[in-house]
Write a protein that holds these residues in place. Structure first.
Motif, PDB file in Angstrom:
ATOM      1  N   ASN A   6      39.036  32.613  47.592  1.00 41.06           N
ATOM      2  CA  ASN A   6      39.696  32.037  46.454  1.00 41.06           C
ATOM      3  C   ASN A   6      39.137  32.493  45.093  1.00 41.06           C
ATOM      4  O   ASN A   6      40.133  32.522  44.136  1.00 41.06           O
ATOM      5  CB  ASN A   6      39.509  30.260  46.491  1.00 41.06           C
ATOM      6  CG  ASN A   6      40.558  29.696  47.692  1.00 41.06           C
ATOM      7  OD1 ASN A   6      41.345  30.333  47.895  1.00 41.06           O
ATOM      8  ND2 ASN A   6      40.265  28.556  47.950  1.00 41.06           N
ATOM      9  N   ARG A  10      41.068  34.533  42.320  1.00 38.66           N
ATOM     10  CA  ARG A  10      41.093  34.014  40.883  1.00 38.66           C
ATOM     11  C   ARG A  10      40.549  35.175  39.762  1.00 38.66           C
ATOM     12  O   ARG A  10      41.253  35.404  38.837  1.00 38.66           O
ATOM     13  CB  ARG A  10      40.339  32.815  40.616  1.00 38.66           C
ATOM     14  CG  ARG A  10      40.870  31.303  41.070  1.00 38.66           C
ATOM     15  CD  ARG A  10      40.450  30.211  40.725  1.00 38.66           C
ATOM     16  NE  ARG A  10      39.034  30.251  41.342  1.00 38.66           N
ATOM     17  CZ  ARG A  10      38.701  29.527  42.124  1.00 38.66           C
ATOM     18  NH1 ARG A  10      39.511  29.038  43.120  1.00 38.66           N
ATOM     19  NH2 ARG A  10      37.286  29.514  42.609  1.00 38.66           N
ATOM     20  N   ARG A  13      43.350  37.972  39.581  1.00 37.12           N
ATOM     21  CA  ARG A  13      44.575  37.351  38.705  1.00 37.12           C
ATOM     22  C   ARG A  13      43.815  37.387  37.390  1.00 37.12           C
ATOM     23  O   ARG A  13      44.668  37.852  36.541  1.00 37.12           O
ATOM     24  CB  ARG A  13      44.760  35.901  39.287  1.00 37.12           C
ATOM     25  CG  ARG A  13      45.465  35.748  40.451  1.00 37.12           C
ATOM     26  CD  ARG A  13      45.735  34.337  40.645  1.00 37.12           C
ATOM     27  NE  ARG A  13      46.490  34.150  41.979  1.00 37.12           N
ATOM     28  CZ  ARG A  13      46.783  32.960  42.639  1.00 37.12           C
ATOM     29  NH1 ARG A  13      46.445  31.793  42.127  1.00 37.12           N
ATOM     30  NH2 ARG A  13      47.388  33.117  43.650  1.00 37.12           N
ATOM     31  N   ARG A  14      42.635  37.234  37.246  1.00 38.31           N
ATOM     32  CA  ARG A  14      42.157  37.033  35.578  1.00 38.31           C
ATOM     33  C   ARG A  14      42.142  38.633  35.200  1.00 38.31           C
ATOM     34  O   ARG A  14      42.682  39.113  34.103  1.00 38.31           O
ATOM     35  CB  ARG A  14      41.002  36.462  35.404  1.00 38.31           C
ATOM     36  CG  ARG A  14      40.791  35.040  35.664  1.00 38.31           C
ATOM     37  CD  ARG A  14      39.471  34.685  35.029  1.00 38.31           C
ATOM     38  NE  ARG A  14      38.317  35.109  35.914  1.00 38.31           N
ATOM     39  CZ  ARG A  14      37.689  34.421  36.830  1.00 38.31           C
ATOM     40  NH1 ARG A  14      38.515  33.161  37.318  1.00 38.31           N
ATOM     41  NH2 ARG A  14      36.683  34.759  37.754  1.00 38.31           N
TER      42      ARG A  14
END
Length: 689
Positions: A6, A10, A13-14
């Motif tokens: 996860n 994340r 995605r950032r």
């Protein structure tokens, strides 16, 4: 394990969001930069499209006789005057996406970068036609970043202010095709001797391949290499869809005929004449020199190329291989149009224009001005004066002035004005000059167009004042055309690059002489060619009379340093001078005849095929059969006669008397004329005391 996954998701995605935001920022900045650049180029307005072009001089028959250009031989033509094959070939080989980009082609730039990286060089460029046009107009060909940036700015300004066809037209008229030819029209004329609108596919494809390397791909330097380049152009046209393979192959196999195989062949028709035209454009018409330098003018002149070539031919043929020089001017007395002009033997060696820039003494060629003044003041062809060695006490305290006739030939008797002109008798001329008053000849010469300073000295009767060759042709024109002073005309009109007439002239003639007296003087001046007048000496034109087969009038002249011949027909006046640049004495036994020979041969050949026109007799003139020796009416007692002309009422009325018992013909002279001569002799004797 799930937590680690996860976190990675994340983080990814950032990073994606960060890159997206950065991309958006970059896109906004790029858009802003593009808008700013486009706004800046739009605010700069359209760049000037003035390019140096060739100013063309045309002869009276509207054929080109010369060009003016500063190393860039360029003739601007519209896109509609260029063969479509040239347009298609140029776009196919230089810029296939020309009609689809804004002055620069991202695809070509990317492809060029990749190709250069692979080749580890900067050999392949990516310039569009617009960029090349901008470079031709405003920039150098240096391969620097600054030049590339300026090229981009100018390309954008061109694209934002001119349509594609205007840009293409400009490119085709500015690109360099080698051998001094700028633009497709100059190149077409140079390589193939035809206009760009008449090129074949083979010729168009050959020309279109040259700009990539004008020296390297010139067919005049290496035809085999140029043919390989032509094949590349034709194949590009096939790829671009404007040709099929069969048409391309046929064009490549078509033989080409090149009309010029040397560099920058200049026109040589009347270079001295063209110098006068250029000076008049600036000094008299008032055309700014920068406009001539910018070019594009069409200057229509009065020069007759056929006559000019005849003039140059006879000058070359008659002049010896020495430092002896010559000048010639021929003009139409009916209009003042200058038809031929030679300012020297060799323009390249000496551009000094001796026809208009130098003055020389005309000798006896000045006498027609004096004798017309005499006709205005009571003289006729029958007027007689005594021809014998005569001293004239002109200046107190000095030795008497004793002019001499050529070879000391004197009649030792009375002669008529008709004879005086035919023999060029100097004593008759000086006596007439003094009888009239020395200001009479000066006034008459100025009246017909002599602008050089003239003095009132008695020697003016023998042509001691200096004039130029053009002035003498202008002055004699008034005798040839019925008494009208003409303004020598070199330029008919000037047309600018837009086709607008910026200057136009019409012949200017002013009546300054009595047509009757002008005709009578002309008849007297035909006497120099009439062997029937031979007496104690021969007529001065005896050696060239056989060269002329039409009515002519004229007068020769000579001084220690100069030899002249000026003569005319109704449609052509020609003035010829021969001499050295410096005050070097002429050998009249060898060089004294050259001016006459040039004049006679030029006159006869320049007018070949033109009507043989007589000098038209005006109303109020009568002809009589006059004995040329005594000026009396010819009878069976003295049958020698010549048809001679007089103003009605002034013709001779006395007849020749019967011969004396010993059979000699009596030369009875008009008592009135004798009285004038006796008065003149008393005047000289009084003046000498």
């Amino acid at each position: 394990m799930e937590v680690v996954v996860n976190r990675r998701i994340r983080r990814t995605r950032r990073l994606v969001r960060l890159f997206f935001r950065l991309f958006l920022i970059f896109l906004v900045l790029a858009t802003a930069a593009a808008v700013g650049l486009l706004s800046y180029t739009k605010m700069q307005g359209p760049p000037p499209l003035n390019v140096p072009q060739t100013t063309v001089y045309y002869g009276a028959d509207h054929t080109p006789i010369g060009e003016h250009h500063k190393g860039e031989n360029r003739h601007w033509v519209s896109l509609s005057q260029i063969d479509q094959n040239v347009i298609d070939a140029t776009i196919a080989i230089e810029d296939r996406r020309f009609y689809h980009h804004w002055g620069f082609d991202i695809n070509r730039i990317g492809g060029a970068v990749i190709a250069n990286l692979r080749a580890r060089s900067a050999a392949q460029g990516a310039s569009t036609l617009t960029q090349q046009y901008a470079r031709n107009l405003y920039l150098s060909h240096d391969k620097t970043w600054k030049r590339k940036w300026n090229e981009l700015l100018y390309s954008l300004r061109l694209e934002m202010n001119y349509d594609k066809d205007q840009i293409l037209e400009g490119y085709l008229n500015t690109v360099y095709y080698g051998h001094g030819a700028y633009g497709v029209e100059a190149a077409s004329q140079h390589y193939f001797g035809k206009s760009a609108k008449n090129l074949t596919l083979a010729e168009a494809s050959m020309l279109s391949g040259i700009p990539k390397g004008p020296s390297y791909y010139s067919p005049l330097f290496d035809l085999e290499r140029a043919k390989r380049r032509q094949a590349v152009v034709l194949q590009s046209m096939v790829t671009h869809g404007v040709l099929n393979q069969v048409e391309a192959d046929e064009a490549h196999l078509e033989p080409l005929n090149f009309v010029q195989n040397e560099l920058d062949r200049p026109s040589t028709v009347g270079p001295y004449f063209q110098d006068v035209v250029e000076r008049q454009l600036i000094e008299e018409i008032g055309i700014d020199p920068s406009l001539i330098e910018a070019g594009g003018l069409k200057v229509y002149t009065t020069l007759d190329p056929k006559m000019q070539k005849e003039a140059e031919y006879w000058v070359e043929r008659e002049m010896p291989d020495s430092e002896l020089e010559t000048a010639l001017v021929a003009l139409d007395p009916r209009t003042g149009d200058v038809k031929a002009l030679v300012g020297g033997r060799n323009y390249v060696e000496s551009p000094l224009n001796r026809a208009v820039q130098t003055r020389r003494s005309p000798g006896s060629a000045f006498k027609p001005y004096l004798y017309y003044a005499a006709l205005e003041n009571g003289y006729t062809a029958a007027s007689t004066l005594l021809s014998e060695p005569t001293p004239f006490n002109i200046d107190d305290g000095r030795e008497p002035w004793t002019p001499r006739n050529f070879n000391d030939n004197y009649a030792e008797d009375f002669i008529t004005l008709l004879q005086a002109m035919a023999f060029s008798d100097n004593i008759y001329a000086v006596k007439t000059h003094l009888l009239l008053g020395t200001e009479r000849a000066v006034e008459l010469a100025k009246r017909v167009g002599i602008e050089s300073p003239l003095h009132n000295h008695p020697s003016l009767a023998l042509g001691s004042a200096e004039v130029n060759v053009l002035e003498m042709a202008r002055g004699y024109s008034a005798f040839a055309n019925g008494g009208m002073r003409v303004n020598p005309r070199f330029i008919e009109k000037v047309v600018d690059v837009e086709g607008e007439v910026v200057y136009e002239s019409e012949p200017t003639l002013t009546q300054v002489l009595d047509p009757k007296l002008a005709f009578i003087l002309t008849d007297i001046m035909t006497g120099m060619f009439d062997p029937y007048l031979n007496a104690h000496t021969s007529v001065t034109g005896r050696s060239i009379a056989h060269l002329i087969n039409r009515p002519v009038a004229g007068k020769s002249g000579s001084t220690t340093w100069d030899s002249w011949m000026v003569g005319y027909t109704p449609q052509l006046v020609t003035s010829v001078w021969v001499g050295f640049n410096d005050q070097i004495e002429l050998d009249h036994s060898t060089d004294g005849q050259r001016a006459k020979n040039i004049w006679a041969n030029f006159t006869e050949h320049a007018l070949k095929g033109q009507p043989v026109l007589p000098f038209e007799k005006p109303d109020g003139v009568v002809d009589v059969k006059m004995n040329p020796h005594n000026g009396l009416l010819a009878t069976e007692h003295c049958p020698t006669h010549r048809v001679t002309y007089f103003v009605e009422g002034t013709e001779p009325t006395k007849e020749c008397p019967p011969p004396q018992a010993d059979g000699e013909e009596v030369e009875a002279i008009d008592e009135e004329t004798h009285e004038k001569e006796r008065f003149l002799e008393r005047f000289f004797k009084w003046f000498s005391h």
